[in-house]
Design a protein around this motif. Structure first.
Motif, mmCIF file in Angstrom:
data_model
loop_
_atom_site.group_PDB
_atom_site.id
_atom_site.type_symbol
_atom_site.label_atom_id
_atom_site.label_comp_id
_atom_site.label_asym_id
_atom_site.label_seq_id
_atom_site.Cartn_x
_atom_site.Cartn_y
_atom_site.Cartn_z
ATOM 1 N N ARG A 1 0.918 -1.337 0.125
ATOM 2 C CA ARG A 1 -0.099 -0.043 -0.232
ATOM 3 C C ARG A 1 0.853 1.456 0.032
ATOM 4 N N VAL A 2 2.000 1.374 0.825
ATOM 5 C CA VAL A 2 2.733 2.462 1.028
ATOM 6 C C VAL A 2 3.556 2.650 -0.596
ATOM 7 N N ILE A 3 4.049 1.456 -1.094
ATOM 8 C CA ILE A 3 4.630 1.737 -2.537
ATOM 9 C C ILE A 3 3.762 2.226 -3.350
ATOM 10 N N LYS A 4 2.640 1.585 -3.428
ATOM 11 C CA LYS A 4 1.394 2.187 -4.520
ATOM 12 C C LYS A 4 1.098 3.608 -4.150
ATOM 13 N N ILE A 5 0.844 4.117 -3.048
ATOM 14 C CA ILE A 5 0.849 5.519 -2.663
ATOM 15 C C ILE A 5 1.913 6.304 -3.217
ATOM 16 N N PHE A 6 3.192 5.809 -2.903
ATOM 17 C CA PHE A 6 4.299 6.488 -3.259
ATOM 18 C C PHE A 6 4.450 6.425 -4.802
ATOM 19 N N VAL A 7 4.169 5.622 -5.627
ATOM 20 C CA VAL A 7 4.112 5.522 -6.918
ATOM 21 C C VAL A 7 3.018 6.493 -7.676
ATOM 22 N N LEU A 8 2.070 6.319 -7.000
ATOM 23 C CA LEU A 8 0.698 7.273 -7.550
ATOM 24 C C LEU A 8 1.401 8.574 -7.179
ATOM 25 N N THR A 9 1.819 9.033 -6.056
ATOM 26 C CA THR A 9 2.050 10.449 -5.787
ATOM 27 C C THR A 9 3.241 11.015 -6.543
ATOM 28 N N PHE A 10 4.136 10.029 -6.897
ATOM 29 C CA PHE A 10 5.312 10.425 -7.785
ATOM 30 C C PHE A 10 4.747 10.858 -9.289
ATOM 31 N N PHE A 11 4.023 9.625 -9.635
ATOM 32 C CA PHE A 11 3.504 9.993 -11.076
ATOM 33 C C PHE A 11 2.521 11.265 -11.135
ATOM 34 N N LEU A 12 1.638 11.601 -10.516
ATOM 35 C CA LEU A 12 0.939 12.818 -10.511
ATOM 36 C C LEU A 12 1.496 14.158 -10.121
ATOM 37 N N ILE A 13 2.741 14.067 -9.232
ATOM 38 C CA ILE A 13 3.518 15.293 -9.183
ATOM 39 C C ILE A 13 4.537 15.618 -10.417
ATOM 40 N N THR A 14 5.106 14.436 -10.830
ATOM 41 C CA THR A 14 5.837 14.647 -11.911
ATOM 42 C C THR A 14 5.210 15.220 -13.313
ATOM 43 N N ASN A 15 4.069 14.488 -13.514
ATOM 44 C CA ASN A 15 3.176 14.837 -14.644
ATOM 45 C C ASN A 15 2.764 16.449 -14.568
ATOM 46 N N LEU A 16 2.328 16.868 -13.364
ATOM 47 C CA LEU A 16 1.935 18.086 -12.942
ATOM 48 C C LEU A 16 3.062 19.052 -13.294
ATOM 49 N N VAL A 17 4.223 18.809 -12.637
ATOM 50 C CA VAL A 17 5.399 19.609 -12.951
ATOM 51 C C VAL A 17 5.873 19.845 -14.523
ATOM 52 N N VAL A 18 5.686 18.843 -15.199
ATOM 53 C CA VAL A 18 6.124 18.872 -16.544
ATOM 54 C C VAL A 18 4.727 19.686 -17.472
ATOM 55 N N LEU A 19 3.735 19.450 -17.015
ATOM 56 C CA LEU A 19 2.826 20.100 -17.619
ATOM 57 C C LEU A 19 2.875 21.590 -17.269
ATOM 58 N N VAL A 20 3.225 22.088 -16.202
ATOM 59 C CA VAL A 20 3.315 23.233 -15.622
ATOM 60 C C VAL A 20 4.476 23.964 -16.688
ATOM 61 N N PHE A 21 5.618 23.433 -16.587
ATOM 62 C CA PHE A 21 6.807 23.928 -17.323
ATOM 63 C C PHE A 21 6.486 23.870 -18.639
ATOM 64 N N LYS A 22 5.364 23.255 -19.182
ATOM 65 C CA LYS A 22 4.895 23.553 -20.868
ATOM 66 C C LYS A 22 4.519 25.047 -20.989
ATOM 67 N N PHE A 23 4.064 25.562 -19.784
ATOM 68 C CA PHE A 23 3.719 27.174 -20.055
ATOM 69 C C PHE A 23 4.497 28.075 -19.217
ATOM 70 N N VAL A 24 5.048 27.733 -18.037
ATOM 71 C CA VAL A 24 5.627 28.318 -17.234
ATOM 72 C C VAL A 24 7.306 28.062 -17.254
ATOM 73 N N ASN A 25 8.161 29.155 -17.354
ATOM 74 C CA ASN A 25 9.442 28.927 -17.532
ATOM 75 C C ASN A 25 10.172 28.614 -16.263
ATOM 76 N N PRO A 26 10.921 27.502 -16.141
ATOM 77 C CA PRO A 26 11.512 26.967 -14.987
ATOM 78 C C PRO A 26 12.499 27.953 -14.289
ATOM 79 N N PRO A 27 12.255 28.480 -13.144
ATOM 80 C CA PRO A 27 13.115 29.386 -12.489
ATOM 81 C C PRO A 27 14.447 29.006 -12.260
ATOM 82 N N THR A 28 14.938 27.559 -12.078
ATOM 83 C CA THR A 28 16.351 27.140 -12.050
ATOM 84 C C THR A 28 16.153 25.806 -12.571
ATOM 85 N N THR A 29 17.345 25.217 -12.395
ATOM 86 C CA THR A 29 17.583 23.775 -12.728
ATOM 87 C C THR A 29 18.121 22.884 -11.649
#
Length: 233
Positions: free
Chosen positions: A9-37
């Protein structure tokens, strides 16, 4: 609930959270310029830890249309000539690199512009199988969400062109005292020439090797069709 079920269950939650956050970040950077790297922050940390000094990094963002077509063509000719057609990976170059390793030859880089963007933007410096897996994942995400023009824009704005020189805007001002929109063909090829090793190669005082590399890039720019290549993106 058994231990294994809790762990799953912990692994499942971690994987799902990682998937959602990374997809959101990449989608945001499609429109917003990354402030740093991640690469810039890692380099700054190394400077601070090595000699307790801090060098502020000036990096102005330039949009795709504010960057000269010649520098776009130059980095494609130098780094990734199949940029317009692949989905993040150049399988032919990967195969050649693998064969070189098997034959004991010097390792050749096979990273595409998309992969280099991922490495600079998201990844830590130390090589590992986990890092390579994360690189593949983010490369696929970026190719899925971003246009080729956006990938090239971000790459040119975060790539290192010299010691503490990040982004084509800073590089063009430091080396040529002009905005990136005004870069000439030879200047663009020279900036692209330093990309494989921006600490060793110096556009200020180019060696004969670097001048030769610049000239090869100029020839490759012609071979891939020059500015007309950009119409394929």
């Amino acid at each position: 609930m058994t231990f294994m079920k809790k762990l799953f269950r912990v692994i499942k939650i971690f994987v799902l959270t990682f998937f959602l956050i990374t997809n959101l970040v990449v989608l945001v950077f499609k429109f917003v310029n990354p402030p740093t790297t991640a690469f810039i922050q890692s380099s700054l940390s190394e400077l601070v830890l090595s000699d307790f000094s801090f060098f502020p990094i000036e990096r102005n963002w330039f949009s795709y249309d504010e960057i000269a077509d010649d520098i776009k063509v130059a980095v494609i000719a130098s780094e990734d000539q199949k940029f317009s057609s692949h989905f993040g990976f150049d399988l032919e170059q990967i195969e050649k690199a693998y064969k070189d390793i098997q034959r004991g030859r010097r390792f050749r880089g096979a990273s595409t512009i998309t992969q280099q963007t991922v490495k600079n933007l998201f990844l830590w410096k130390k090589q590992s199988f986990i890092r390579k897996g994360v690189e593949v994942y983010f490369t696929l995400l970026i190719e899925l969400y971003w246009s080729k023009e956006r990938i090239l824009e971000v790459y040119l704005n975060i790539a290192q062109f010299g010691e503490n020189i990040y982004g084509v805007g800073t590089a063009s001002k430091v080396y040529y005292k002009k905005d990136p929109a005004k870069l000439k063909r030879g200047e663009a090829a020279m900036l692209a020439a330093v990309l494989p090793n921006p600490i060793r190669y110096r556009a200020f005082r180019p060696s004969s090797f670097l001048l030769g590399r610049r000239d090869r890039i100029l020839r490759q720019m012609n071979l891939i069709g020059g500015k007309s290549y950009l119409k394929e993106l």
